[in-house]
Design an enzyme around this catalytic site. Structure first.
Site, PDB file in Angstrom:
ATOM      1  N   LYS A 178       0.888  -1.162   0.000  1.00 35.03           N
ATOM      2  CA  LYS A 178       0.000   0.000   0.000  1.00 35.03           C
ATOM      3  C   LYS A 178       0.922   1.206   0.000  1.00 35.03           C
ATOM      4  O   LYS A 178       1.412   1.636   1.049  1.00 35.03           O
ATOM      5  CB  LYS A 178      -0.881  -0.025   1.256  1.00 35.03           C
ATOM      6  CG  LYS A 178      -2.255   0.591   1.105  1.00 35.03           C
ATOM      7  CD  LYS A 178      -2.252   2.047   0.720  1.00 35.03           C
ATOM      8  CE  LYS A 178      -1.968   2.965   1.873  1.00 35.03           C
ATOM      9  NZ  LYS A 178      -1.761   4.365   1.437  1.00 35.03           N
ATOM     10  N   GLY A 231       5.915   4.926   8.654  1.00 39.18           N
ATOM     11  CA  GLY A 231       5.149   6.164   8.606  1.00 39.18           C
ATOM     12  C   GLY A 231       5.220   6.876   9.941  1.00 39.18           C
ATOM     13  O   GLY A 231       6.155   6.677  10.717  1.00 39.18           O
ATOM     14  N   GLU A 234       1.944   8.531  14.952  1.00 38.48           N
ATOM     15  CA  GLU A 234       0.504   8.648  15.170  1.00 38.48           C
ATOM     16  C   GLU A 234      -0.266   7.500  14.472  1.00 38.48           C
ATOM     17  O   GLU A 234      -1.069   6.806  15.106  1.00 38.48           O
ATOM     18  CB  GLU A 234       0.080  10.002  14.606  1.00 38.48           C
ATOM     19  CG  GLU A 234      -1.352  10.364  14.813  1.00 38.48           C
ATOM     20  CD  GLU A 234      -1.729  11.579  13.942  1.00 38.48           C
ATOM     21  OE1 GLU A 234      -0.844  12.199  13.328  1.00 38.48           O
ATOM     22  OE2 GLU A 234      -2.933  11.862  13.883  1.00 38.48           O
ATOM     23  N   GLY A 236       1.142   4.780  13.214  1.00 38.68           N
ATOM     24  CA  GLY A 236       1.734   3.520  13.676  1.00 38.68           C
ATOM     25  C   GLY A 236       1.037   2.996  14.929  1.00 38.68           C
ATOM     26  O   GLY A 236       0.836   1.782  15.092  1.00 38.68           O
ATOM     27  N   GLU A 253       8.242   1.224  11.599  1.00 34.90           N
ATOM     28  CA  GLU A 253       9.357   2.175  11.437  1.00 34.90           C
ATOM     29  C   GLU A 253       8.733   3.556  11.458  1.00 34.90           C
ATOM     30  O   GLU A 253       8.043   3.939  10.513  1.00 34.90           O
ATOM     31  CB  GLU A 253      10.063   1.954  10.093  1.00 34.90           C
ATOM     32  CG  GLU A 253      10.696   0.591   9.930  1.00 34.90           C
ATOM     33  CD  GLU A 253      12.011   0.453  10.667  1.00 34.90           C
ATOM     34  OE1 GLU A 253      12.449   1.423  11.324  1.00 34.90           O
ATOM     35  OE2 GLU A 253      12.602  -0.628  10.593  1.00 34.90           O
ATOM     36  N   CYS A 287      12.985  10.425   8.034  1.00 37.79           N
ATOM     37  CA  CYS A 287      12.803   9.969   9.412  1.00 37.79           C
ATOM     38  C   CYS A 287      14.105  10.037  10.190  1.00 37.79           C
ATOM     39  O   CYS A 287      14.110  10.201  11.396  1.00 37.79           O
ATOM     40  CB  CYS A 287      12.277   8.543   9.412  1.00 37.79           C
ATOM     41  SG  CYS A 287      13.297   7.427   8.455  1.00 37.79           S
ATOM     42  N   GLU A 388       8.425  16.045  15.537  1.00 38.64           N
ATOM     43  CA  GLU A 388       9.084  15.817  14.252  1.00 38.64           C
ATOM     44  C   GLU A 388       8.518  16.813  13.249  1.00 38.64           C
ATOM     45  O   GLU A 388       7.326  16.792  12.951  1.00 38.64           O
ATOM     46  CB  GLU A 388       8.798  14.384  13.787  1.00 38.64           C
ATOM     47  CG  GLU A 388       9.501  14.037  12.502  1.00 38.64           C
ATOM     48  CD  GLU A 388       9.129  12.648  11.992  1.00 38.64           C
ATOM     49  OE1 GLU A 388       7.930  12.313  12.003  1.00 38.64           O
ATOM     50  OE2 GLU A 388      10.037  11.912  11.592  1.00 38.64           O
TER      51      GLU A 388
HETATM   52  P1  NAD Z   1       1.749   8.459   7.513  1.00 38.91           P
HETATM   53  O1  NAD Z   1       1.799   7.777   8.819  1.00 38.91           O
HETATM   54  O2  NAD Z   1       0.836   9.608   7.326  1.00 38.91           O
HETATM   55  O3  NAD Z   1       1.406   7.416   6.369  1.00 38.91           O
HETATM   56  C1  NAD Z   1       2.205   6.272   6.124  1.00 38.91           C
HETATM   57  C2  NAD Z   1       1.409   5.265   5.318  1.00 38.91           C
HETATM   58  O4  NAD Z   1       0.322   4.793   6.110  1.00 38.91           O
HETATM   59  C3  NAD Z   1       0.779   5.822   4.046  1.00 38.91           C
HETATM   60  O5  NAD Z   1       0.819   4.834   3.041  1.00 38.91           O
HETATM   61  C4  NAD Z   1      -0.649   6.099   4.488  1.00 38.91           C
HETATM   62  O6  NAD Z   1      -1.560   6.092   3.418  1.00 38.91           O
HETATM   63  C5  NAD Z   1      -0.890   4.907   5.404  1.00 38.91           C
HETATM   64  N1  NAD Z   1      -1.990   5.100   6.374  1.00 38.91           N
HETATM   65  C6  NAD Z   1      -2.520   6.265   6.832  1.00 38.91           C
HETATM   66  N2  NAD Z   1      -3.523   6.013   7.704  1.00 38.91           N
HETATM   67  C7  NAD Z   1      -3.616   4.668   7.811  1.00 38.91           C
HETATM   68  C8  NAD Z   1      -4.448   3.794   8.575  1.00 38.91           C
HETATM   69  N3  NAD Z   1      -5.375   4.260   9.409  1.00 38.91           N
HETATM   70  N4  NAD Z   1      -4.252   2.464   8.453  1.00 38.91           N
HETATM   71  C9  NAD Z   1      -3.299   1.968   7.641  1.00 38.91           C
HETATM   72  N5  NAD Z   1      -2.493   2.741   6.887  1.00 38.91           N
HETATM   73  C10 NAD Z   1      -2.639   4.081   6.970  1.00 38.91           C
HETATM   74  O7  NAD Z   1       3.255   8.886   7.181  1.00 38.91           O
HETATM   75  P2  NAD Z   1       3.731   9.789   5.956  1.00 38.91           P
HETATM   76  O8  NAD Z   1       3.193  11.163   6.163  1.00 38.91           O
HETATM   77  O9  NAD Z   1       3.472   9.085   4.667  1.00 38.91           O
HETATM   78  O10 NAD Z   1       5.318   9.731   6.145  1.00 38.91           O
HETATM   79  C11 NAD Z   1       5.984  10.534   7.067  1.00 38.91           C
HETATM   80  C12 NAD Z   1       6.274   9.795   8.348  1.00 38.91           C
HETATM   81  O11 NAD Z   1       6.925   8.563   8.082  1.00 38.91           O
HETATM   82  C13 NAD Z   1       7.207  10.547   9.256  1.00 38.91           C
HETATM   83  O12 NAD Z   1       6.740  10.477  10.581  1.00 38.91           O
HETATM   84  C14 NAD Z   1       8.504   9.778   9.140  1.00 38.91           C
HETATM   85  O13 NAD Z   1       9.370   9.891  10.239  1.00 38.91           O
HETATM   86  C15 NAD Z   1       8.038   8.396   8.947  1.00 38.91           C
HETATM   87  N6  NAD Z   1       9.075   7.587   8.322  1.00 38.91           N
HETATM   88  C16 NAD Z   1       9.737   6.647   9.073  1.00 38.91           C
HETATM   89  C17 NAD Z   1      10.754   5.894   8.512  1.00 38.91           C
HETATM   90  C18 NAD Z   1      11.512   4.875   9.304  1.00 38.91           C
HETATM   91  O14 NAD Z   1      12.111   4.004   8.703  1.00 38.91           O
HETATM   92  N7  NAD Z   1      11.506   4.932  10.626  1.00 38.91           N
HETATM   93  C19 NAD Z   1      11.095   6.072   7.172  1.00 38.91           C
HETATM   94  C20 NAD Z   1      10.410   7.030   6.439  1.00 38.91           C
HETATM   95  C21 NAD Z   1       9.389   7.771   7.028  1.00 38.91           C
END
Ligand code: NAD
Ligand code: MN
Length: 487
Positions: A178, A231, A234, A236, A253, A287, A388
């Site tokens: 996804k 992601g 919040e 996660g 992650e 991240c 962040e």
């Molecule tokens: P996000 O949490 O908004 O979304 C991440 C993914 O989850 C997207 O594909 C989104 O569509 C999906 N999603 C959203 N709501 C969902 C739900 N209720 N159920 C299942 N899936 C859902 O994150 P973002 O804005 O895409 O990315 C930025 C964040 O990602 C930052 O906090 C960043 O630190 C983190 N990040 C972490 C790493 C790591 O390896 N630790 C790497 C890259 C990004």
């Protein structure tokens, strides 16, 4: 002249299909606001279909029955095809995410390297024989988990998609990716490339759609046995709660607010360049961004004055130009969020010593640009030092000695990454051991090495990706005992 608009569909069971609702999402190029693509937008029904397909591919398809050499050769072929299509993939990533082309090129190579690396482990990593206190033979088999749901953010689409898919495939699972709804284009291409490489239909399904519908349906589906989510902390949290309902395996992650600790004896030039690029790479949408800069008090003023000149000299521009050092932010909404933090910082009493503005030059007006922003006079308790920001914003904080540096670094809910800059390697070792983080580097701002484990502690996540460690999260161990009284 605008490039022709791409039209992309969902990739399910080896076929390109429309969303059952007929919905599409329009994607704009973040650098100029032009329409880049229209992509089918999956809802709950489409996601459920993809899970059924992946489930059938796991239990009835040829994938799991293939021998190790056959599976290795498919992963190697995917790697080779990524390299052959590297230019196209890098441009696609830059057009979709807005990242400078040089960064996209590196990330495409990382993707190819991942498939190559995990191709290599397929016929080398197995179980054990264990000397148990009973007569017979005890051994373990490393078995696939089943259907894996891989949820990817928008900041490093091709890299993170590949580093999830390749170990999951190496362990013979079937997959639904996804992608983030804003940036699905390179993941969809990887799906096509995998089919071309001979991966059986239904093994890898790429299903872009909104997180709240498609993402949640994937996490809730009882036939999905594992969720690997990258992601925000919040989302996660929600994913982990939903996955608990049927004891899905979960890897998370999540976010970070990592410390970049600079001691007075550090190599000045390298530490300065590290301080710039460990937060401005990918316009800070990383991240691992070292977004808290901890500087030893004796060099604080001097270091910051040099750093602010470097921030002001960063070349913003067209992501496709090789001259460009920093591109726009991914969407207009995201820039608004980041800019909100700049305003918060000012209200909290921090002082901007570089940037802080939306550039007013005409060539930037249609894109989501923001100047690299450096805050001085930051206190670690401020919102801008705790949350962040996920943009090109750096918070500088002075420290008086090693102990205080470690204590500030650890006063964070996050624990993903970090760096230490010093010529005293004993001190470096003490500090890397004392900082609560999943990944930390000495005298460099880089943290991701594909061959080494990657992941966070505290609210930055659970589980590890990359390296051999990832295999533990894409397989289950079966413990087998043969009772053999004579042995
Ligand atoms: P996000 O949490 O908004 O979304 C991440 C993914 O989850 C997207 O594909 C989104 O569509 C999906 N999603 C959203 N709501 C969902 C739900 N209720 N159920 C299942 N899936 C859902 O994150 P973002 O804005 O895409 O990315 C930025 C964040 O990602 C930052 O906090 C960043 O630190 C983190 N990040 C972490 C790493 C790591 O390896 N630790 C790497 C890259 C990004
Ligand atoms: Mn988000």
């Amino acid at each position: 002249m605008n490039n022709p608009i791409l039209e992309k569909k969902l990739l399910i069971d080896g076929k390109q299909i429309d969303a059952s609702s007929g919905k599409v999402r329009q994607l704009m190029n973040p650098a100029n606001g032009n329409l880049l693509a229209e992509v089918a937008e999956a809802g709950v029904e489409d996601m459920n279909l993809a899970v059924e397909v992946a489930h059938r591919a796991f239990y009835e398809g040829p994938w799991r029955q293939m021998n190790s050499r056959e599976r290795t050769s498919i992963l190697l072929k995917i790697s080779q095809l990524i390299r052959e299509n590297a230019d196209e993939l890098a441009r696609l990533e830059s057009n979709n995410v807005g990242k400078p082309i040089r960064e996209s090129e590196d990330e495409v190579q990382l993707a190819a390297n991942c498939f190559e690396y995990y191709a290599g482990v397929i016929n080398k990593i197995g179980g054990q024989t264990i000397p148990v206190a009973a007569q017979g033979v005890s051994m373990t088999f490393r078995e696939p988990i089943g259907v894996c749901g891989l949820i990817v953010p928008w900041n490093f689409p091709i890299a993170i998609t590949s580093w999830k898919i390749s170990p999951a495939l190496a362990m013979a699972n079937t997959i639904i990716v996804k992608p983030a709804s804003q940036t699905p284009l390179t993941a969809l291409r990887i799906g096509e490339i995998a089919l071309e490489a001979g991966l059986p239909e239904g093994v890898l399904n790429i299903v872009p759609g909104p997180g709240s519908a498609a993402g949640e349906a994937l996490v809730k589906h009882p036939k999905v046995r594992k969720i690997s989510f990258t992601g925000s902390t919040e989302i996660g949290t929600q994913v982990m709660k939903l996955a608990a309902d049927d004891i899905k395996r979960v890897t998370l992650e999540l976010g970070g607010k990592s410390a970049n600790i600079v001691f007075a004896d550090a190599d000045r030039e390298n530490a300065l360049s590290g301080a710039v690029w460990s937060v401005l790479g990918n316009a800070g949408q990383d991240c691992c961004a070292r977004s808290r800069l901890l500087i030893e008090a004796s060099i604080y003023d001097e270091f910051l004055s040099e750093l602010s000149s470097l921030f002001k000299a960063v070349k913003l521009g067209d992501p496709l130009s090789t001259e460009t050092e920093m591109g726009p932010l991914v969407t207009a909404e995201h820039r608004k969020l980041v800019y909100g933090y700049v305003e918060t910082g000012i209200k909290e009493g921090a002082e901007i010593i570089a940037g802080g503005q939306i550039p007013d030059d005409d060539k930037f007006s249609a894109g989501n640009f923001l100047q690299p922003t450096l805050f001085s006079q930051v206190n670690n308790n401020m919102i801008i030092a705790q949350e962040e920001i996920f943009g090109p914003v750096l918070c500088a904080i002075p420290f008086k000695d090693e102990e205080e540096a470690v204590s500030i670094a650890n006063r964070s809910n996050y624990g993903l990454s970090g760096s230490v800059w010093t010529k005293d390697l004993q001190r470096a070792l003490r500090v890397v051991k004392a900082v609560e983080t999943g990944v930390i580097s000495v005298n460099t701002g880089h943290s991701v090495h594909m061959e080494a484990p990657f992941g966070g502690v505290k609210q930055s996540g659970v589980g590890r990706e990359l390296g051999l460690a990832a295999l533990d999260h894409y397989s289950d161990l079966k413990s087998v005992f043969f009772s053999l009284p004579d042995i």
